[in-house]
Write an enzyme that holds these catalytic residues in place. Structure first.
Site, mmCIF file in Angstrom:
data_model
loop_
_atom_site.group_PDB
_atom_site.id
_atom_site.type_symbol
_atom_site.label_atom_id
_atom_site.label_comp_id
_atom_site.label_asym_id
_atom_site.label_seq_id
_atom_site.Cartn_x
_atom_site.Cartn_y
_atom_site.Cartn_z
ATOM 1 N N LYS A 198 0.856 -1.179 0.000
ATOM 2 C CA LYS A 198 0.000 0.000 0.000
ATOM 3 C C LYS A 198 0.893 1.231 0.000
ATOM 4 O O LYS A 198 1.688 1.431 0.921
ATOM 5 C CB LYS A 198 -0.912 0.002 1.224
ATOM 6 C CG LYS A 198 -1.783 1.250 1.296
ATOM 7 C CD LYS A 198 -2.815 1.160 2.384
ATOM 8 C CE LYS A 198 -3.630 2.437 2.443
ATOM 9 N NZ LYS A 198 -4.611 2.428 3.518
ATOM 10 N N ARG A 208 -10.773 10.070 1.563
ATOM 11 C CA ARG A 208 -10.638 10.793 2.839
ATOM 12 C C ARG A 208 -11.739 11.849 2.968
ATOM 13 O O ARG A 208 -12.202 12.126 4.079
ATOM 14 C CB ARG A 208 -9.245 11.406 2.952
ATOM 15 C CG ARG A 208 -8.172 10.320 3.092
ATOM 16 C CD ARG A 208 -6.763 10.876 3.146
ATOM 17 N NE ARG A 208 -5.775 9.796 3.052
ATOM 18 C CZ ARG A 208 -4.477 9.993 2.903
ATOM 19 N NH1 ARG A 208 -3.984 11.226 2.856
ATOM 20 N NH2 ARG A 208 -3.651 8.962 2.817
ATOM 21 N N LYS A 220 1.312 10.077 5.757
ATOM 22 C CA LYS A 220 1.353 8.652 6.110
ATOM 23 C C LYS A 220 2.621 7.966 5.602
ATOM 24 O O LYS A 220 2.682 6.750 5.504
ATOM 25 C CB LYS A 220 0.091 7.965 5.573
ATOM 26 C CG LYS A 220 -1.209 8.525 6.154
ATOM 27 C CD LYS A 220 -2.413 7.635 5.845
ATOM 28 C CE LYS A 220 -3.667 8.125 6.572
ATOM 29 N NZ LYS A 220 -4.820 7.198 6.384
ATOM 30 N N GLU A 236 7.381 -6.719 1.433
ATOM 31 C CA GLU A 236 6.124 -6.638 2.195
ATOM 32 C C GLU A 236 5.238 -7.847 1.888
ATOM 33 O O GLU A 236 4.637 -8.426 2.788
ATOM 34 C CB GLU A 236 5.362 -5.344 1.831
ATOM 35 C CG GLU A 236 5.976 -4.070 2.413
ATOM 36 C CD GLU A 236 5.657 -3.899 3.897
ATOM 37 O OE1 GLU A 236 4.993 -4.768 4.484
ATOM 38 O OE2 GLU A 236 6.102 -2.885 4.478
ATOM 39 N N LYS A 251 -2.245 -1.523 -3.827
ATOM 40 C CA LYS A 251 -3.082 -0.331 -3.753
ATOM 41 C C LYS A 251 -2.223 0.916 -3.809
ATOM 42 O O LYS A 251 -1.234 0.970 -3.074
ATOM 43 C CB LYS A 251 -3.859 -0.371 -2.438
ATOM 44 C CG LYS A 251 -4.695 0.825 -2.156
ATOM 45 C CD LYS A 251 -5.359 0.658 -0.834
ATOM 46 C CE LYS A 251 -6.153 1.906 -0.545
ATOM 47 N NZ LYS A 251 -6.651 1.947 0.775
ATOM 48 N N SER A 277 -10.182 5.546 -4.949
ATOM 49 C CA SER A 277 -11.129 6.645 -5.150
ATOM 50 C C SER A 277 -10.654 7.671 -6.174
ATOM 51 O O SER A 277 -11.448 8.137 -6.995
ATOM 52 C CB SER A 277 -11.400 7.316 -3.803
ATOM 53 O OG SER A 277 -10.188 7.776 -3.216
ATOM 54 N N TYR A 316 -14.947 1.087 -7.137
ATOM 55 C CA TYR A 316 -16.200 1.833 -6.984
ATOM 56 C C TYR A 316 -17.065 1.700 -8.236
ATOM 57 O O TYR A 316 -18.212 2.121 -8.248
ATOM 58 C CB TYR A 316 -15.890 3.307 -6.659
ATOM 59 C CG TYR A 316 -15.066 3.409 -5.391
ATOM 60 C CD1 TYR A 316 -15.661 3.284 -4.140
ATOM 61 C CD2 TYR A 316 -13.667 3.554 -5.441
ATOM 62 C CE1 TYR A 316 -14.909 3.316 -2.980
ATOM 63 C CE2 TYR A 316 -12.906 3.581 -4.285
ATOM 64 C CZ TYR A 316 -13.533 3.465 -3.060
ATOM 65 O OH TYR A 316 -12.785 3.479 -1.914
HETATM 66 C C1 PBG Z 1 -7.049 3.811 5.262
HETATM 67 C C2 PBG Z 1 -7.565 3.542 3.906
HETATM 68 C C3 PBG Z 1 -7.480 4.430 2.839
HETATM 69 C C4 PBG Z 1 -8.111 3.841 1.756
HETATM 70 C C5 PBG Z 1 -8.589 2.598 2.178
HETATM 71 N N1 PBG Z 1 -8.227 2.423 3.529
HETATM 72 C C6 PBG Z 1 -6.922 5.802 2.757
HETATM 73 C C7 PBG Z 1 -5.677 6.133 3.412
HETATM 74 O O1 PBG Z 1 -4.772 5.301 3.578
HETATM 75 O O2 PBG Z 1 -5.566 7.295 3.788
HETATM 76 C C8 PBG Z 1 -8.233 4.496 0.418
HETATM 77 C C9 PBG Z 1 -9.162 3.897 -0.556
HETATM 78 C C10 PBG Z 1 -9.465 4.766 -1.714
HETATM 79 O O3 PBG Z 1 -8.864 5.832 -1.935
HETATM 80 O O4 PBG Z 1 -10.358 4.379 -2.457
HETATM 81 N N2 PBG Z 1 -6.811 2.771 6.081
#
Ligand code: PBG
Length: 328
Positions: A198, A208, A220, A236, A251, A277, A316
């Site tokens: 990720k 968010r 992050k 990982e 991701k 997203s 989505y």
């Molecule tokens: C956080 C989390 C995030 C997403 C899924 N779980 C955002 C982040 O790490 O800030 C993002 C998913 C998306 O953008 O569709 N645990």
């Protein structure tokens, strides 16, 4: 007649094109991420994700029924938690009667055969907006203390009916820690889909917005990965696999197809891509302007994940794509 090689021979008609197709996309490959909010009969559109809303549990169950009827096997839930319930310990995350747990129970009651995947990370519940606990003195993310909270969350979710827990927090050692915690509670049948690779990505912006979960301070990058790296993704993935992950996820999706391909070549585990997203929002925005065709771009994009080697796709677009694929 020229003596040349003619690959076009295999492209002459729909029939031959279908016959030689190397990869396939079906509704069975799709996982629909859904946002749940407190209340009744509430559907709050998310401005940066046209077509997607935060749903109260009653409408969420209705949406799940529609997805299930389309042949979509799994939903992935995310909670929009009232700010008043957020604290530094993210204690609402493991409230057995919290919104999230009630949502899981109601879906599984109504649709026992629909798989429910749940998210394991602190950000929707944390007043700091981070996936891990934050040391108030210096802002450090406390890895090992966070593991305890992740384990509690996983157990509460699994006891509420979750089929697959999805740690999305990127703390070290979490997959093994969660696996042990689940097994100790006789929850050995609950699977772990780890967000293995990720990345710290700007493509999460609309998500968010949807949860009001942006970090209050900092970013992050001390836990999510640097987009310059791919060998690190292998490391990982290897760790998550050896700690007991059942499915590995990459991701975001679209800008990381090389990572999916690299993992595909190096693991026998099933792979998931998260078409996040921001990837969704880009397509929607360009389609609204009439610059691209929504449906064709959506299907082409989803197919790219299959070609790169993912078995399943969190997207989505699940419902839209499901409808379109059913027609073909
Ligand atoms: C956080 C989390 C995030 C997403 C899924 N779980 C955002 C982040 O790490 O800030 C993002 C998913 C998306 O953008 O569709 N645990």
């Amino acid at each position: 007649m020229l003596n040349i090689s003619r690959p076009r021979r295999n492209r002459q008609t729909p029939a031959i094109r279908n016959l030689i197709r190397e990869t396939h996309l079906s509704t069975h490959d799709l996982i629909a991420p859904l946002f749940v909010i407190e209340g009744k009969n509430i559907s709050e559109p998310i401005a940066s994700m046209p077509g997607i809303s935060r749903l109260s549990i009653d409408l969420l169950v209705r949406e799940c029924k529609e997805l299930y009827d389309l042949g979509i096997p799994c939903v992935s839930l995310f909670p929009a938690i009232d700010n008043k319930l957020k604290d530094q310990k993210a204690s609402e995350a493991y409230n057995p009667n919290g919104l999230y747990q009630r949502a899981i129970r109601e879906i599984k009651n109504a649709l026992p055969d629909l798989l429910v995947m749940t998210d394991v990370a602190l950000d929707p519940y944390s007043s700091d907006g981070h996936d891990g606990l934050v040391d108030p003195r210096n802002g450090e993310i406390l890895n090992d203390a966070t593991l305890e909270v992740l384990a509690k969350m996983s157990i509460v979710q699994a006891k509420s009916g979750s089929d697959i827990v999805g740690p999305s927090d990127m703390m070290d050692g979490r997959v093994g820690f969660i696996r042990d915690a689940l097994d100790e509670e006789n929850l050995a049948n609950v699977a772990i889909m780890s967000y293995a690779a990720k990345y710290a990505s700007a493509f999460y912006g609309p998500f968010r917005d949807a949860l009001g979960s942006a970090p209050k301070k900092g970013d992050k990058k001390s836990y999510q990965m640097d987009y310059a790296n791919v060998r690190e993704a292998l490391r990982e993935a290897y760790l998550d696999e050896s700690e007991g992950a059942d499915i590995l996820m990459v991701k975001p999706g679209l800008p990381y197809l090389d990572v999916i391909k690299t993992l595909r070549d190096n693991t026998t585990l099933p792979l998931a891509a998260y078409n996040v997203s921001g990837e969704y929002a880009m397509v929607k925005a360009a389609a609204e302007k009439g610059w691209i065709d929504n449906d064709s771009v959506m299907i082409e994009m989803l197919w790219s994940f299959k070609r790169a080697g993912s078995d399943m796709i969190l997207t989505y677009f699940a419902k839209e794509a499901g409808r379109l694929l059913q027609k073909h």
